[in-house]
Write a protein that holds these residues in place. Structure first.
Motif, PDB file in Angstrom:
ATOM      1  N   LEU A   1       0.830  -1.202   0.000  1.00 21.42           N
ATOM      2  CA  LEU A   1       0.000   0.000   0.000  1.00 21.42           C
ATOM      3  C   LEU A   1       0.868   1.258   0.000  1.00 21.42           C
ATOM      4  O   LEU A   1       0.551   2.244  -0.678  1.00 21.42           O
ATOM      5  CB  LEU A   1      -0.932  -0.011   1.216  1.00 21.42           C
ATOM      6  N   PHE A   2       1.947   1.233   0.763  1.00 23.16           N
ATOM      7  CA  PHE A   2       2.866   2.376   0.741  1.00 23.16           C
ATOM      8  C   PHE A   2       3.505   2.535  -0.637  1.00 23.16           C
ATOM      9  O   PHE A   2       3.736   3.650  -1.109  1.00 23.16           O
ATOM     10  CB  PHE A   2       3.952   2.206   1.803  1.00 23.16           C
TER      11      PHE A   2
ATOM     12  N   ARG B   1       0.966   4.078  -2.936  1.00 20.33           N
ATOM     13  CA  ARG B   1       0.858   5.501  -2.586  1.00 20.33           C
ATOM     14  C   ARG B   1       1.986   6.301  -3.233  1.00 20.33           C
ATOM     15  O   ARG B   1       1.771   7.399  -3.762  1.00 20.33           O
ATOM     16  CB  ARG B   1       0.908   5.676  -1.069  1.00 20.33           C
TER      17      ARG B   1
ATOM     18  N   LEU C   1       1.184   6.913  -6.813  1.00 17.91           N
ATOM     19  CA  LEU C   1       0.049   7.792  -7.047  1.00 17.91           C
ATOM     20  C   LEU C   1       0.383   9.258  -6.803  1.00 17.91           C
ATOM     21  O   LEU C   1      -0.208  10.141  -7.429  1.00 17.91           O
ATOM     22  CB  LEU C   1      -1.129   7.375  -6.161  1.00 17.91           C
ATOM     23  N   ILE C   2       1.294   9.534  -5.867  1.00 14.66           N
ATOM     24  CA  ILE C   2       1.573  10.930  -5.529  1.00 14.66           C
ATOM     25  C   ILE C   2       2.676  11.528  -6.391  1.00 14.66           C
ATOM     26  O   ILE C   2       3.049  12.684  -6.209  1.00 14.66           O
ATOM     27  CB  ILE C   2       1.954  11.095  -4.045  1.00 14.66           C
TER      28      ILE C   2
END
Length: 444
Positions: free
Chosen positions: A288-289, A292, A295-296
């Motif tokens: 998940l990290f 993330r 995505l950023i």
């Protein structure tokens, strides 16, 4: 553990490393941390495999020397903990009469000599070019007439030293390991183990190493590895706190021992359902990290370029099917400028990305603009004629990057923001502009 469990755990350890966002970020061409990670893993194998002391120290010296050749901070994060563990093993062997003091002295001497030989090409090259074998460090020891080192002025040496020094107290250093730095001139930054770029790897790895010592007590022979991992993590953390300017990326050498500690914890769990649950939880959380981090990414960032536009970073013309408006600055220069164009980069220093000849300078070096004849740094009217005299046809200005340098105290004072903007405006309308203050101008 049985062979199947060992293979599965090894795959989990490798997956945790790959899913750590800092691994993603530092896996690109602009960083060298993964070379250090490679030789860290090799040094770990050299410590685990049975071999005579002389061979062990020789092997470690070659590997640590290679790691330092990749990145000088490896002498802190790889050399110091590996040296402590190797000396501990040597002391134990001497205590059990498997080695003599003569063997120990010989092993240490050969290791030191081999390590120096590994670093000799780098040191000789530095000494030849700058009269300083460890340039750009130790400037005050190898100072020249101008008070700097090599071709650097006193101001450049001071600027480099300032940006590579942390002057806070011990409590401030420890605090930054867990809470964000609210005084960072660019933005509040997470410098330590709680940086989201780490996920849970470092914190969970440290906890796992301590837990493994407890779990391994049922078999005394297996306590050696978790204890070695704890020593490694503690020494590396101390090096980070007291021998660097405390940046989160510098903790990357801790990733391998932390991941190994998590793998060891999984292997020591006796009940298979719990073991599977722990593996699933770790990989899912770290994954998940990782997502993330993807995505950023900002527009045209490394991840989007890797997935969609690899030609942007290969120094080749961009895809002809893309419109001019969709081209990144690098791709625009590579495709839209004529073959005989020559570009000055102000703010960027990525020459390998460009298919056209470029002039550039890294943060601390002198901009090629100020090495040209008849250039007065304070008089922007002298800049364009000097550039045209050496064949420069365009300038790519990254004001966003220059401003970041300014706020961080890295910027060459001669490239003061207002001065650069005044000169750029005098060149006329830009050929193209991009978000973040990036613009391409023709030198007129």
């Amino acid at each position: 553990s049985d062979e199947t469990t060992s293979r599965v755990v090894a795959a989990v350890v490798f997956s945790l490393l790959l899913l750590t966002p800092w691994t993603l970020v530092t896996g690109s061409l602009s960083y060298n941390e993964q070379g250090v990670a490679l030789f860290t893993a090799c040094a770990g194998l050299a410590l685990l495999l049975p071999m005579p002391p002389t061979r062990r120290f020789l092997t470690l010296a070659l590997l640590i020397g290679a790691a330092v050749g990749v990145k000088p901070t490896a002498i802190l994060f790889v050399g110091v903990p590996a040296g402590i563990l190797a000396l501990g093993m040597l002391w134990r062997e001497c205590s059990h009469a498997t080695s003599t003091r003569r063997d120990a002295t010989k092993a240490i001497a050969i290791g030191l000599l081999a390590g120096v030989c590994m670093l000799a090409p780098w040191m000789i090259r530095n000494a030849t070019a700058t009269r300083n074998p460890v340039f750009p460090f130790a400037a005050s020891v190898f100072s020249q007439g101008a008070g700097g080192t090599g071709w650097w002025s006193e101001e450049q040496v001071a600027r480099f030293k300032q940006s590579h020094t942390f002057t806070g107290s011990v409590s401030e250093r420890v605090k930054l390991a867990f809470v964000p730095d609210m005084h960072d001139p660019v933005r509040p930054s997470w410098r330590g183990v709680t940086n989201p770029q780490w996920g849970l790897l470092l914190l969970a790895g440290a906890l796992a190493a301590a837990t493994c010592v407890v779990l391994a007590k049922r078999n005394a022979s297996t306590t050696v590895v978790p204890l070695a991992l704890i020593v490694t993590l503690c020494v590396q953390a101390a090096m980070w706190l007291f021998a660097t300017h405390i940046q989160s990326r510098f903790l990357l050498p801790l990733a391998l021992p932390a991941a190994l500690a998590l793998g060891l914890l999984i292997a020591l769990i006796r009940h298979v359902p719990i073991r599977v649950l722990v593996m699933f939880a770790l990989i899912t959380t770290q994954g998940l990290f990782f997502v993330r981090a993807l995505l950023i990414e900002s527009d045209r960032g490394p991840a989007s370029g890797l997935l969609a536009l690899p030609s942007d970073f290969m120094g080749v013309p961009a895809n002809p099917r893309l419109s001019r408006e969709d081209l990144s600055p690098v791709a625009f220069v590579n495709r839209e400028l004529p073959a005989d164009a020559k570009v000055l980069l102000l703010g960027d220093a990525t020459p390998l990305y460009f298919a056209r000849p470029v002039l550039y300078a890294t943060t601390y070096d002198t901009s090629p603009l100020f090495t040209l004849a008849n250039v007065d740094a304070a008089n922007t009217a002298t800049w364009s004629p000097a550039l045209k005299a050496v064949g420069v046809t365009h300038v790519l200005v990254n004001l966003g990057e220059l401003d970041r340098y300014r706020r961080s105290g890295f910027l060459d004072p001669r490239l003061e923001m207002g001065r650069v903007q005044t000169w750029a405006q005098g060149l006329g309308p830009p050929i193209a502009v991009w978000p973040g203050g990036v613009a391409l101008f023709a030198v007129r």
